[in-house]
Design a protein around this motif. Structure first.
Motif, mmCIF file in Angstrom:
data_model
loop_
_atom_site.group_PDB
_atom_site.id
_atom_site.type_symbol
_atom_site.label_atom_id
_atom_site.label_comp_id
_atom_site.label_asym_id
_atom_site.label_seq_id
_atom_site.Cartn_x
_atom_site.Cartn_y
_atom_site.Cartn_z
ATOM 1 N N ALA A 1 0.794 -1.338 0.081
ATOM 2 C CA ALA A 1 -0.067 0.173 -0.088
ATOM 3 C C ALA A 1 1.009 1.152 0.126
ATOM 4 O O ALA A 1 1.671 1.400 0.836
ATOM 5 N N ALA A 2 0.556 2.218 -0.626
ATOM 6 C CA ALA A 2 1.250 3.526 -0.971
ATOM 7 C C ALA A 2 0.673 4.339 0.201
ATOM 8 O O ALA A 2 1.326 5.320 0.609
ATOM 9 N N ALA A 3 -0.542 4.072 0.887
ATOM 10 C CA ALA A 3 -0.797 5.085 1.954
ATOM 11 C C ALA A 3 -1.937 4.166 2.833
ATOM 12 O O ALA A 3 -2.627 3.332 2.089
ATOM 13 N N THR A 4 -2.100 4.516 3.971
ATOM 14 C CA THR A 4 -2.851 3.656 4.831
ATOM 15 C C THR A 4 -3.563 4.419 6.081
ATOM 16 O O THR A 4 -3.010 5.566 6.177
ATOM 17 N N VAL A 5 -4.851 4.080 6.336
ATOM 18 C CA VAL A 5 -5.286 4.795 7.493
ATOM 19 C C VAL A 5 -5.794 3.630 8.460
ATOM 20 O O VAL A 5 -6.592 2.780 7.780
ATOM 21 N N ARG A 6 -5.890 3.764 9.677
ATOM 22 C CA ARG A 6 -6.569 2.677 10.640
ATOM 23 C C ARG A 6 -7.255 3.514 11.821
ATOM 24 O O ARG A 6 -6.472 4.534 12.268
ATOM 25 N N VAL A 7 -8.317 3.343 12.243
ATOM 26 C CA VAL A 7 -8.826 3.653 13.370
ATOM 27 C C VAL A 7 -9.159 2.513 14.306
ATOM 28 O O VAL A 7 -9.911 1.632 13.937
ATOM 29 N N SER A 8 -8.585 2.753 15.496
ATOM 30 C CA SER A 8 -9.032 1.690 16.517
ATOM 31 C C SER A 8 -9.380 2.228 17.831
ATOM 32 O O SER A 8 -9.167 3.569 18.143
ATOM 33 N N LEU A 9 -10.027 1.400 18.633
ATOM 34 C CA LEU A 9 -10.221 2.119 20.170
ATOM 35 C C LEU A 9 -10.112 0.650 21.124
ATOM 36 O O LEU A 9 -10.285 -0.229 20.859
ATOM 37 N N ARG A 10 -9.551 1.114 22.254
ATOM 38 C CA ARG A 10 -9.272 0.399 23.235
ATOM 39 C C ARG A 10 -9.985 0.739 24.463
ATOM 40 O O ARG A 10 -9.790 1.935 24.945
ATOM 41 N N LEU A 11 -10.893 -0.365 24.977
ATOM 42 C CA LEU A 11 -11.600 0.205 26.103
ATOM 43 C C LEU A 11 -10.680 -0.222 27.439
ATOM 44 O O LEU A 11 -10.355 -1.511 27.831
ATOM 45 N N LYS A 12 -10.171 0.786 28.164
ATOM 46 C CA LYS A 12 -9.334 0.533 29.331
ATOM 47 C C LYS A 12 -9.146 1.916 30.254
ATOM 48 O O LYS A 12 -9.587 2.816 29.479
ATOM 49 N N GLN A 13 -8.865 1.765 31.423
ATOM 50 C CA GLN A 13 -8.587 3.044 32.188
ATOM 51 C C GLN A 13 -7.240 3.650 31.630
ATOM 52 O O GLN A 13 -6.160 3.211 31.559
ATOM 53 N N THR A 14 -7.503 4.991 31.165
ATOM 54 C CA THR A 14 -6.471 5.846 30.474
ATOM 55 C C THR A 14 -6.219 6.899 31.266
ATOM 56 O O THR A 14 -7.097 7.321 32.343
#
Length: 222
Positions: free
Chosen positions: A99-112
């Motif tokens: 891939a010449a370009a990428t995007v990713r969105v993720s979410l982690r549930l935890k105390q931060t």
């Protein structure tokens, strides 16, 4: 006809074409309003939205799960509470399967950390985190057996996404035939952390950097 006169004629022709185009756009609102965007908006879970170009390839959920699995194997950090909400790649004719370009969105549930914690965090602490993150990445590369890919030291600063303070990490991944610019934005919200990861091929920065920036600016968190 002199050279100067010829150049003036050429410049006048270009100027006339520009003016005609501008007039066509601004004097035909009905046509302009009907034009559609190259971007498509995706409404994700947890009240997150993002706009991605329509010609980019959206990765299937099984592949995203496998990406998380590989991440856990390489880093030793459990990914069971990490939810990849969307991932998309841009391919061109010169990069084959890469891939010449990428995007990713993720979410982690935890105390931060909270947003107020991040606001008070000094640059010196960010610099320490940059060094720790860099060493973890180096160890992960060694564990993967990849002896050709190199990464530059991390640079961590504060940025803004959808009105929230984001911790931004920038670095380059350098392979035998590529150099990628990678940015990771982490938004800490007390009980969860949202991560937006984007990359693009450095050699194609002139056509990809503005698109990557537009994608980043399109993210909304409600």
């Amino acid at each position: 006809m002199s050279y100067i006169c010829l150049m003036n004629d050429v410049m006048n022709s270009y100027l006339m074409l520009f003016l005609i185009s501008a007039i066509c756009v601004f004097l035909t609102p009905s046509i302009s309003e009907a034009q559609t965007s190259r971007f498509e908006q995706y409404n994700l879970k947890y009240g997150i939205t993002i706009k991605i170009p329509k010609h980019w390839k959206i990765l299937e959920s099984q592949l995203m799960a496998q990406i998380d699995t590989n991440t856990e194997i390489i880093t030793g950090i459990g990914q069971g509470n990490n939810d990849i909400l969307i991932a998309a790649n841009y391919y061109d004719n010169n990069t084959s399967s890469s891939a010449a370009a990428t995007v990713r969105v993720s979410l982690r549930l935890k105390q931060t950390s909270s947003q107020s914690d991040i606001a008070k965090m000094p640059q010196s602490e960010l610099d320490n985190q940059a060094e720790q993150g860099y060493q973890i990445a180096i160890a992960a590369l060694e564990k993967s057996g990849d002896k050709t890919t190199k990464i530059t030291p991390y640079r961590i600063t504060k940025d803004n996404i959808s009105g929230y303070i984001a911790i931004r990490a920038d670095y380059q991944e350098i392979g035998i035939s590529h150099k990628k610019n990678i940015s990771i934005y982490s938004i800490f919200l007390g009980n969860k952390v949202i991560k937006v990861t984007m990359s693009y091929d450095d050699a194609q920065g002139s056509i990809l950097a503005s698109t990557i920036n537009e994608i980043k600016n399109s993210v909304t968190i409600n």
